[in-house]
Design a protein around this motif. Structure first.
Motif, PDB file in Angstrom:
ATOM      1  N   ILE A 282       7.043  54.612 -85.217  1.00 32.73           N
ATOM      2  CA  ILE A 282       7.939  53.561 -84.697  1.00 32.73           C
ATOM      3  C   ILE A 282       7.630  52.237 -85.407  1.00 32.73           C
ATOM      4  N   GLU A 283       6.330  51.980 -85.573  1.00 32.89           N
ATOM      5  CA  GLU A 283       5.940  50.756 -86.293  1.00 32.89           C
ATOM      6  C   GLU A 283       6.444  50.781 -87.734  1.00 32.89           C
ATOM      7  N   ALA A 284       6.411  51.948 -88.340  1.00 31.69           N
ATOM      8  CA  ALA A 284       6.904  52.066 -89.722  1.00 31.69           C
ATOM      9  C   ALA A 284       8.387  51.700 -89.779  1.00 31.69           C
ATOM     10  N   ILE A 285       9.130  52.177 -88.820  1.00 33.42           N
ATOM     11  CA  ILE A 285      10.580  51.845 -88.790  1.00 33.42           C
ATOM     12  C   ILE A 285      10.757  50.344 -88.564  1.00 33.42           C
ATOM     13  N   ASP A 286      10.042  49.837 -87.535  1.00 32.07           N
ATOM     14  CA  ASP A 286      10.211  48.418 -87.189  1.00 32.07           C
ATOM     15  C   ASP A 286       9.839  47.488 -88.348  1.00 32.07           C
TER      16      ASP A 286
ATOM     17  N   SER B 249      12.255  64.352-104.141  1.00 34.15           N
ATOM     18  CA  SER B 249      11.543  63.063-104.149  1.00 34.15           C
ATOM     19  C   SER B 249      10.500  63.068-103.029  1.00 34.15           C
ATOM     20  N   ASN B 250      10.201  61.889-102.487  1.00 35.29           N
ATOM     21  CA  ASN B 250       9.114  61.827-101.502  1.00 35.29           C
ATOM     22  C   ASN B 250       9.505  62.446-100.161  1.00 35.29           C
ATOM     23  N   PRO B 251       8.496  62.998 -99.424  1.00 37.50           N
ATOM     24  CA  PRO B 251       8.778  63.321 -98.026  1.00 37.50           C
ATOM     25  C   PRO B 251       9.015  62.018 -97.253  1.00 37.50           C
ATOM     26  N   THR B 252       9.646  62.119 -96.108  1.00 35.05           N
ATOM     27  CA  THR B 252      10.082  60.936 -95.353  1.00 35.05           C
ATOM     28  C   THR B 252       8.985  59.877 -95.228  1.00 35.05           C
ATOM     29  N   SER B 253       9.325  58.646 -95.559  1.00 39.09           N
ATOM     30  CA  SER B 253       8.339  57.549 -95.535  1.00 39.09           C
ATOM     31  C   SER B 253       7.736  57.395 -94.137  1.00 39.09           C
ATOM     32  N   ILE B 254       8.575  57.513 -93.127  1.00 41.13           N
ATOM     33  CA  ILE B 254       8.137  57.292 -91.739  1.00 41.13           C
ATOM     34  C   ILE B 254       7.150  58.382 -91.316  1.00 41.13           C
ATOM     35  N   ALA B 255       7.488  59.626 -91.678  1.00 40.25           N
ATOM     36  CA  ALA B 255       6.593  60.741 -91.338  1.00 40.25           C
ATOM     37  C   ALA B 255       5.257  60.611 -92.080  1.00 40.25           C
ATOM     38  N   GLN B 256       5.300  60.033 -93.260  1.00 40.01           N
ATOM     39  CA  GLN B 256       4.035  59.835 -93.997  1.00 40.01           C
ATOM     40  C   GLN B 256       3.141  58.838 -93.262  1.00 40.01           C
ATOM     41  N   LYS B 257       3.740  57.796 -92.715  1.00 34.40           N
ATOM     42  CA  LYS B 257       2.951  56.821 -91.926  1.00 34.40           C
ATOM     43  C   LYS B 257       2.348  57.514 -90.706  1.00 34.40           C
ATOM     44  N   ALA B 258       3.150  58.369 -90.070  1.00 34.51           N
ATOM     45  CA  ALA B 258       2.653  59.093 -88.893  1.00 34.51           C
ATOM     46  C   ALA B 258       1.492  60.002 -89.287  1.00 34.51           C
ATOM     47  N   ALA B 259       1.640  60.684 -90.424  1.00 32.80           N
ATOM     48  CA  ALA B 259       0.579  61.590 -90.884  1.00 32.80           C
ATOM     49  C   ALA B 259      -0.695  60.799 -91.191  1.00 32.80           C
ATOM     50  N   ALA B 260      -0.526  59.632 -91.771  1.00 38.19           N
ATOM     51  CA  ALA B 260      -1.702  58.803 -92.090  1.00 38.19           C
ATOM     52  C   ALA B 260      -2.436  58.425 -90.809  1.00 38.19           C
ATOM     53  N   ALA B 261      -1.678  58.047 -89.775  1.00 35.06           N
ATOM     54  CA  ALA B 261      -2.314  57.679 -88.496  1.00 35.06           C
ATOM     55  C   ALA B 261      -3.081  58.877 -87.935  1.00 35.06           C
ATOM     56  N   ALA B 262      -2.487  60.070 -88.050  1.00 37.99           N
ATOM     57  CA  ALA B 262      -3.148  61.278 -87.530  1.00 37.99           C
ATOM     58  C   ALA B 262      -4.449  61.529 -88.274  1.00 37.99           C
ATOM     59  N   LEU B 263      -4.428  61.411 -89.589  1.00 36.60           N
ATOM     60  CA  LEU B 263      -5.617  61.734 -90.374  1.00 36.60           C
ATOM     61  C   LEU B 263      -6.707  60.674 -90.240  1.00 36.60           C
TER      62      LEU B 263
END
Ligand code: PMP
Ligand code: GLU
Length: 391
Positions: free
Chosen positions: A57-61, A272-286
Motif C-alpha cells: 500500500i505504501e508503494a502505491i501511495d 519486463s519486470n515483475p510488478t513493482s508493488i509486489a516487489q516492495k511487498a516481497a522486500a518487506a517479507a524478506l
C-alpha cells in the motif's frame, strides 16, 4: 486457415494445468454456495501477513508504480542475495539473481534459455504438473525417471545415471516435492551432484517448499555441495508458499552469471519486470524475521499428522507420510478406480475436491492438500472415509 494449422505446433502437445483447473472448479462450486471441502489447494489458506500488505500500500501511495529494472529492484535482489546466504549458505551476487512473476516463471525462463529442440530433460515421476509441459513448450523432450514408493519417491543415483543419455541437458530436482512431500537427504544430493557434474548435466533445483518441512528435517540446497554443481545449477525459490503470497507473483532464481544474463535478456523482451508493488511487498517479507513461515510450518505439521492418522484408518488407501510441502500422495489402486474417475465422483457425490494423480504422472494415485483448516480437514476425511466404505 484450417483451425489445426492456426496454432503453433509447440502448443500441440501441451495440456492445461490439472491443478489450476480443479482448484478453480472447487472455488466456483464454493462461490455457488456448495459445501465444498477443498483438498485441491496448491496454496496456503492463510492470508498474506498485514506488514507485507502495508508495504504494498505504501508503494502505491508513494508512486512506486513504474517500471523497475527488468530483473528486479536492486533492493530486492540484495535481500534475495542475503536470503540465499542465510538460509541456504549459497553465494549469489545480485547480478546472478533474476526476479520473475512467480517461481513457475523462473523455471520456465530457465528452461527457455537452456533447452534446445530435441534436448532431453530428466524429470523424476511423480512430478509437478507444469514441468513436462514447460519442457514441451521449449521444444525439448521430457524423460521421466519413475520413482518408487519404497524409496519415498526419491530418485536413486543408480536410476538417475541409467537415464542420462547423450541428449540429456537438464535434470529437474524438487525437494520438498510436490506432490509426494519427499525430501532429499544431503548424502543423496551429494551423489546426485557428483553424477550431474561428471556427466555435465545442468540442474534446476525447485526449492519453493523449503520452509515447509517437518519432523526436524533440514532443507539442503544442491548448489552448495561443490563448485562443480554450483556452476551447473539454477536454484529457484519464491514468495508464494513461505509467505502466503501466491497471487502476488514473485519468484526468483540464483544462477551462474551467463545463465542469469540470458534470462535477463529473455525477460527484457517478454514480461519486463515483475510488478513493482509486489516487489516492495516481497522486500518487506524478506527483511522481516522468519516468524510467519515458522508458524505456517507448525500449523501444517499439525494438519499433516491429523490427515495421516485419519488416512491410516482408511483401508482402501495407502500413502507415505510427507516430510515437506502440504500434500499427501495416496495410492488408490485398491479402489479399482482411475484417478480422474475417483476425483470427479468424489467431487460430485460428496463435494470433496482433490487432484487426480494422472496430472502428476501416476493414474493410480490422488493428491490431498492439507492447506485448509483442521475443521475442514475433519469434515473432508469423514466424507472420504464414508464414501470409500460404501464404494
Ligand atoms: N514449483 C512447485 C513444485 C509448485 O508446486 C509451485 C506452485 N505453483 C511452483 C513451483 C510455482 O509457484 P509460484 O509460481 O506461485 O511461485
Ligand atoms: N503448485 C500448486 C499446485 O500444484 C498451485 C497450482 C499450480 O500452479 O500448479 O497445486
Amino acid at each position: 486457415m484450417r483451425i489445426e494449422t492456426r496454432l503453433a505446433a509447440r502448443l500441440k502437445n501441451v495440456s492445461p494445468s490439472t491443478t489450476l483447473a480443479i482448484t478453480s472448479k472447487a472455488k466456483k462450486l464454493k462461490a455457488e454456495g456448495k459445501d465444498v471441502v477443498n483438498f485441491a489447494a496448491g496454496e496456503p489458506d492463510f492470508d498474506t501477513p498485514d506488514f507485507i500488505k502495508t508495504a504494498a500500500i505504501e508503494a502505491i501511495d508513494s508512486g512506486f508504480t513504474k517500471y523497475t529494472p527488468s530483473t528486479g529492484t536492486p533492493e530486492l535482489k540484495q535481500l534475495i542475495s542475503k536470503k540465499f546466504k542465510k538460509d541456504n549458505d549459497l553465494d549469489y551476487q545480485p547480478e546472478q539473481i533474476v526476479v520473475s512473476c512467480g517461481a513457475k516463471h523462473s523455471i520456465f525462463n530457465t528452461l527457455m534459455v537452456l533447452v534446445n529442440p530435441g534436448d532431453e530433460v530428466l524429470i523424476p515421476s511423480p512430478y509437478w504438473v507444469s514441468y513436462p509441459e514447460m519442457v514441451r513448450l521449449c521444444e525439448g523432450t521430457p524423460r521421466f525417471i519413475r520413482t518408487q514408493e519404497k524409496d519415498n519417491f526419491r530418485v536413486t543415483p543408480k536410476e538417475l545415471e541409467k537415464h542420462i543419455s547423450g541428449k540429456t541437458k537438464v535434470f529437474i530436482l524438487n525437494s520438498p516435492s510436490n506432490p509426494t512431500g519427499s525430501v532429499y537427504k544431503l548424502a543423496e544430493l551429494k551423489e546426485i551432484a557428483r553424477i550431474c557434474a561428471e556427466k555435465k548435466v545442468l540442474v534446476v533445483s525447485d526449492e519453493i517448499y523449503e520452509k515447509l518441512i517437518y519432523g526436524g528435517l533440514r532443507h539442503e540446497s544442491i548448489a552448495g555441495i561443490s563448485e562443480a554443481i554450483y556452476n551447473l545449477c539454477v536454484t529457484v525459490n519464491g514468495m508464494s508458499k513461505s509467505y502466503s503470497m501466491t497471487g502476488w507473483r514473485i519468484g526468483y532464481l540464483g544462477a551462474p552469471k551467463d545463465i542469469a544474463e540470458a534470462i535477463s535478456r529473455l525477460q527484457d523482451h517478454s514480461t519486463s519486470n515483475p510488478t513493482s508493488i509486489a516487489q516492495k511487498a516481497a522486500a518487506a517479507a524478506l527483511e522481516a524475521p522468519d516468524d510467519f513461515s515458522k508458524k505456517l510450518c507448525q500449523e501444517f505439521q499439525k494438519r499433516r499428522d491429523y490427515c495421516a492418522s485419519r488416512l491410516k484408518a482408511i483401508k482402501k488407501i495407502t500413502f507415505v507420510p510427507p516430510q515437506g510441502a502440504f500434500y499427501i500422495f495416496c495410492d488408490i489402486s485398491d479402489t479399482g478406480l482411475d484417478s480422474n474417475t475417483f476425483a470427479s465422483r468424489l467431487l460430485e457425490e460428496r463435494f470433496v475436491a482433490l487432484i487426480p494423480g494422472d496430472g502428476f504422472g501416476r493414474d493410480d494415485y490422488i493428491r490431498i492438500s492439507f492447506a485448509t483448516g483442521l475443521d475442514q480437514i475433519k469434515k473432508g476425511m469423514d466424507r472420504l472415509e464414508d464414501w470409500l466404505n460404501k464404494l
